[in-house]
Write a protein that holds these residues in place. Sequence first.
Motif, PDB file in Angstrom:
ATOM      1  N   ILE A 268       0.828  -1.202   0.000  1.00  0.00           N
ATOM      2  CA  ILE A 268       0.000   0.000   0.000  1.00  0.00           C
ATOM      3  C   ILE A 268       0.868   1.260   0.000  1.00  0.00           C
ATOM      4  CG2 ILE A 268      -1.632   1.344   1.374  1.00  0.00           C
ATOM      5  CD1 ILE A 268      -2.883  -1.282   2.274  1.00  0.00           C
ATOM      6  N   HIS A 269       1.849   1.277   0.895  1.00  0.00           N
ATOM      7  CA  HIS A 269       2.643   2.501   1.069  1.00  0.00           C
ATOM      8  C   HIS A 269       3.544   2.777  -0.137  1.00  0.00           C
ATOM      9  CE1 HIS A 269       4.710   5.682   3.181  1.00  0.00           C
ATOM     10  NE2 HIS A 269       5.884   5.094   2.970  1.00  0.00           N
ATOM     11  N   HIS A 270       4.190   1.731  -0.672  1.00  0.00           N
ATOM     12  CA  HIS A 270       5.164   1.932  -1.752  1.00  0.00           C
ATOM     13  C   HIS A 270       4.593   1.641  -3.138  1.00  0.00           C
ATOM     14  CE1 HIS A 270       8.516   2.525   1.029  1.00  0.00           C
ATOM     15  NE2 HIS A 270       8.053   1.496   1.729  1.00  0.00           N
ATOM     16  N   GLY A 271       3.439   0.992  -3.208  1.00  0.00           N
ATOM     17  CA  GLY A 271       2.902   0.629  -4.504  1.00  0.00           C
ATOM     18  C   GLY A 271       1.640   1.369  -4.900  1.00  0.00           C
ATOM     19  N   LEU A 272       0.618   1.309  -4.038  1.00  0.00           N
ATOM     20  CA  LEU A 272      -0.683   1.863  -4.409  1.00  0.00           C
ATOM     21  C   LEU A 272      -0.827   3.344  -4.082  1.00  0.00           C
ATOM     22  CD1 LEU A 272      -3.139  -1.004  -3.432  1.00  0.00           C
ATOM     23  CD2 LEU A 272      -1.732  -0.731  -5.482  1.00  0.00           C
ATOM     24  N   GLU A 273      -0.342   3.781  -2.948  1.00  0.00           N
ATOM     25  CA  GLU A 273      -0.519   5.187  -2.575  1.00  0.00           C
ATOM     26  C   GLU A 273       0.147   6.159  -3.555  1.00  0.00           C
ATOM     27  OE1 GLU A 273       0.650   5.536   1.535  1.00  0.00           O
ATOM     28  OE2 GLU A 273      -1.456   5.513   2.161  1.00  0.00           O
ATOM     29  N   PRO A 274       1.363   5.866  -4.079  1.00  0.00           N
ATOM     30  CA  PRO A 274       1.955   6.800  -5.050  1.00  0.00           C
ATOM     31  C   PRO A 274       1.230   6.832  -6.394  1.00  0.00           C
ATOM     32  CG  PRO A 274       3.643   5.421  -4.013  1.00  0.00           C
ATOM     33  CD  PRO A 274       2.316   4.821  -3.688  1.00  0.00           C
ATOM     34  N   LYS A 275       0.348   5.871  -6.637  1.00  0.00           N
ATOM     35  CA  LYS A 275      -0.368   5.779  -7.902  1.00  0.00           C
ATOM     36  C   LYS A 275      -1.716   6.486  -7.771  1.00  0.00           C
ATOM     37  CE  LYS A 275      -1.148   2.250 -11.467  1.00  0.00           C
ATOM     38  NZ  LYS A 275      -1.109   0.794 -11.747  1.00  0.00           N
ATOM     39  N   ILE A 276      -2.006   7.395  -8.662  1.00  0.00           N
ATOM     40  CA  ILE A 276      -3.211   8.219  -8.536  1.00  0.00           C
ATOM     41  C   ILE A 276      -4.470   7.369  -8.475  1.00  0.00           C
ATOM     42  CG2 ILE A 276      -4.616   9.970  -9.683  1.00  0.00           C
ATOM     43  CD1 ILE A 276      -2.065  11.161 -10.805  1.00  0.00           C
ATOM     44  N   GLU A 277      -4.576   6.407  -9.374  1.00  0.00           N
ATOM     45  CA  GLU A 277      -5.788   5.589  -9.421  1.00  0.00           C
ATOM     46  C   GLU A 277      -5.761   4.427  -8.441  1.00  0.00           C
ATOM     47  OE1 GLU A 277      -3.089   4.052 -12.766  1.00  0.00           O
ATOM     48  OE2 GLU A 277      -3.506   5.917 -11.665  1.00  0.00           O
ATOM     49  N   GLY A 278      -4.674   4.285  -7.665  1.00  0.00           N
ATOM     50  CA  GLY A 278      -4.598   3.173  -6.726  1.00  0.00           C
ATOM     51  C   GLY A 278      -4.359   1.856  -7.438  1.00  0.00           C
ATOM     52  N   GLY A 279      -4.948   0.790  -6.928  1.00  0.00           N
ATOM     53  CA  GLY A 279      -4.761  -0.506  -7.567  1.00  0.00           C
ATOM     54  C   GLY A 279      -5.302  -1.631  -6.708  1.00  0.00           C
ATOM     55  N   ARG A 280      -4.865  -2.831  -7.039  1.00  0.00           N
ATOM     56  CA  ARG A 280      -5.380  -4.043  -6.394  1.00  0.00           C
ATOM     57  C   ARG A 280      -4.242  -4.778  -5.692  1.00  0.00           C
ATOM     58  NH1 ARG A 280      -9.621  -7.451  -6.631  1.00  0.00           N
ATOM     59  NH2 ARG A 280     -10.656  -6.100  -8.162  1.00  0.00           N
ATOM     60  N   ILE A 281      -4.588  -5.352  -4.544  1.00  0.00           N
ATOM     61  CA  ILE A 281      -3.680  -6.226  -3.805  1.00  0.00           C
ATOM     62  C   ILE A 281      -4.291  -7.620  -3.764  1.00  0.00           C
ATOM     63  CG2 ILE A 281      -2.672  -6.735  -1.545  1.00  0.00           C
ATOM     64  CD1 ILE A 281      -2.429  -3.797  -1.042  1.00  0.00           C
ATOM     65  N   ALA A 282      -3.508  -8.616  -4.070  1.00  0.00           N
ATOM     66  CA  ALA A 282      -3.970 -10.016  -4.025  1.00  0.00           C
ATOM     67  C   ALA A 282      -3.040 -10.801  -3.109  1.00  0.00           C
ATOM     68  CB  ALA A 282      -3.980 -10.616  -5.429  1.00  0.00           C
ATOM     69  N   VAL A 283      -3.637 -11.514  -2.175  1.00  0.00           N
ATOM     70  CA  VAL A 283      -2.884 -12.375  -1.259  1.00  0.00           C
ATOM     71  C   VAL A 283      -3.354 -13.806  -1.488  1.00  0.00           C
ATOM     72  CG1 VAL A 283      -2.247 -12.843   1.126  1.00  0.00           C
ATOM     73  CG2 VAL A 283      -2.760 -10.496   0.409  1.00  0.00           C
ATOM     74  N   ARG A 284      -2.426 -14.673  -1.837  1.00  0.00           N
ATOM     75  CA  ARG A 284      -2.796 -16.052  -2.175  1.00  0.00           C
ATOM     76  C   ARG A 284      -1.846 -17.020  -1.489  1.00  0.00           C
ATOM     77  NH1 ARG A 284      -1.883 -20.019  -6.410  1.00  0.00           N
ATOM     78  NH2 ARG A 284      -0.109 -18.820  -7.183  1.00  0.00           N
ATOM     79  N   ALA A 285      -2.416 -18.074  -0.925  1.00  0.00           N
ATOM     80  CA  ALA A 285      -1.620 -19.117  -0.274  1.00  0.00           C
ATOM     81  C   ALA A 285      -1.806 -20.432  -1.020  1.00  0.00           C
ATOM     82  CB  ALA A 285      -2.029 -19.277   1.194  1.00  0.00           C
ATOM     83  N   HIS A 286      -0.740 -21.180  -1.159  1.00  0.00           N
ATOM     84  CA  HIS A 286      -0.814 -22.517  -1.730  1.00  0.00           C
ATOM     85  C   HIS A 286       0.386 -23.319  -1.242  1.00  0.00           C
ATOM     86  CE1 HIS A 286       1.835 -20.412  -4.584  1.00  0.00           C
ATOM     87  NE2 HIS A 286       2.352 -21.598  -4.859  1.00  0.00           N
ATOM     88  N   GLN A 287       0.383 -24.597  -1.499  1.00  0.00           N
ATOM     89  CA  GLN A 287       1.500 -25.439  -1.101  1.00  0.00           C
ATOM     90  C   GLN A 287       2.205 -25.976  -2.328  1.00  0.00           C
ATOM     91  OE1 GLN A 287       0.454 -29.235   0.769  1.00  0.00           O
ATOM     92  NE2 GLN A 287      -1.712 -28.799   0.416  1.00  0.00           N
ATOM     93  N   ASP A 288       3.513 -26.139  -2.182  1.00  0.00           N
ATOM     94  CA  ASP A 288       4.335 -26.596  -3.292  1.00  0.00           C
ATOM     95  C   ASP A 288       5.489 -27.418  -2.740  1.00  0.00           C
ATOM     96  OD1 ASP A 288       5.555 -26.966  -5.760  1.00  0.00           O
ATOM     97  OD2 ASP A 288       6.527 -25.000  -5.754  1.00  0.00           O
ATOM     98  N   ALA A 289       5.502 -28.702  -3.056  1.00  0.00           N
ATOM     99  CA  ALA A 289       6.594 -29.607  -2.651  1.00  0.00           C
ATOM    100  C   ALA A 289       6.824 -29.576  -1.137  1.00  0.00           C
ATOM    101  CB  ALA A 289       7.877 -29.260  -3.399  1.00  0.00           C
ATOM    102  N   GLY A 290       5.750 -29.654  -0.372  1.00  0.00           N
ATOM    103  CA  GLY A 290       5.870 -29.697   1.080  1.00  0.00           C
ATOM    104  C   GLY A 290       6.155 -28.365   1.736  1.00  0.00           C
ATOM    105  N   ARG A 291       6.002 -27.274   1.001  1.00  0.00           N
ATOM    106  CA  ARG A 291       6.238 -25.948   1.548  1.00  0.00           C
ATOM    107  C   ARG A 291       4.984 -25.099   1.412  1.00  0.00           C
ATOM    108  NH1 ARG A 291      11.580 -24.512   2.264  1.00  0.00           N
ATOM    109  NH2 ARG A 291      11.106 -22.296   1.983  1.00  0.00           N
ATOM    110  N   LEU A 292       4.774 -24.221   2.390  1.00  0.00           N
ATOM    111  CA  LEU A 292       3.704 -23.243   2.309  1.00  0.00           C
ATOM    112  C   LEU A 292       4.238 -22.016   1.581  1.00  0.00           C
ATOM    113  CD1 LEU A 292       0.882 -22.155   3.080  1.00  0.00           C
ATOM    114  CD2 LEU A 292       1.918 -21.300   5.200  1.00  0.00           C
ATOM    115  N   VAL A 293       3.536 -21.607   0.525  1.00  0.00           N
ATOM    116  CA  VAL A 293       3.946 -20.455  -0.273  1.00  0.00           C
ATOM    117  C   VAL A 293       2.831 -19.416  -0.199  1.00  0.00           C
ATOM    118  CG1 VAL A 293       4.655 -19.627  -2.547  1.00  0.00           C
ATOM    119  CG2 VAL A 293       5.261 -21.955  -1.818  1.00  0.00           C
ATOM    120  N   ILE A 294       3.185 -18.198   0.180  1.00  0.00           N
ATOM    121  CA  ILE A 294       2.216 -17.098   0.257  1.00  0.00           C
ATOM    122  C   ILE A 294       2.726 -15.966  -0.626  1.00  0.00           C
ATOM    123  CG2 ILE A 294       0.992 -15.488   1.753  1.00  0.00           C
ATOM    124  CD1 ILE A 294       1.494 -17.379   4.070  1.00  0.00           C
TER     125      ILE A 294
END
Length: 356
Positions: A268-294
């Motif tokens: 938000i601070h370094h990506g969306l706030e400097p942009k006039i129109e703002g934007g979207r944030i996506a947070v996704r979790a999944h697993q890969d080869a026995g590891r949690l990836v976020i």
Amino acid sequence: MSVDALPRFRAENVRGMLRHGLITVVFCCFIAAALAITQHGSWGVQMVYSLSIGLISWLFIDVGRLLISGHKEILWPSGPWGYLLVAGGVTVGFLGGNAIGDAWTNQPLLDFRSFTERKLATTIIITLTATVCMCFFFYSLGRTKHMRRQIELAQRNATEARLKLLETQLEPHMLFNTLANLRALIATDPPRAIAMLDRLNNYLRMTLSGSRALAHPLSAEFDRLADYLELMSVRMGERLRYTLDLPEDLRDTPVPPLLLQPLVENSIHHGLEPKIEGGRIAVRAHQDAGRLVIEVSDTGVGLEADRPAAEGNGFGLAQVRERLATMYGDQGQMSVAPGPAGGTRTIISFPLPPRT
């Protein structure tokens, strides 16, 4: 359950006794071979005597130490009780083992007069030396195990203290930023400032009422993140859009508290706030080869051209990287890179705990 209330013959102690018994059997085989060589006797006969003496001494000492100190953390009697226990084990083992050996070989029961002076002395010395050595060996194993547990406990306490320190540094950082934004809204848009204050109250209530454990379910982390994003939505309005994607099978995965919020705050601070129109944030979790990836990705202004992608920036990212290193060591990883469609994508990963 307190330490003093632990059962003496709990599974851990019984397993330790059985391990000692197996080691005693192996040791008795060497003693029987030594007796057969020094006394020029039958190895089979010496094996009967050796096993009888060794196993009786083992049972007497191992059961005795658990009866005396089995409810404590160090499983060995303190003071003179330890020496008395060894002396009793040697005496009972020597007499009982010789009685069994005599019965097996059809010799007069405990008739030591039939022993030559050299044979009797050799038998006593070997029996005494073997029993004392085995007791010292088992005592050393127990002390080593106890010291290892103490070291692991100290390391775990140090890790907990470090994680708590990092969390106490992160929460005021987020709160100060929010209060600064709230102050600006009070002057320019009082209704939105009131709505933001209500969201902040709800967020703080959820935070203070939550567990202060080192880990909580990933679903709780996503819920807390949703509260934070709603709080930010009051200030940014339609300039902030977000999606949270948490698979059902990962909801109960334990993660350190306050792990994702600094990443979103950075977006938000370094990506969306400097942009006039703002934007979207996506947070996704999944697993890969026995590891949690976020993954935390945004459609903001992206990384600065003169900043290496892997470094990232900001207080929050540095703290998340340190929390991962403290909790997971080299297995915890974080990378910051340009998103495939612009903006920035931050990825953290660490091993999934084994399923029970």
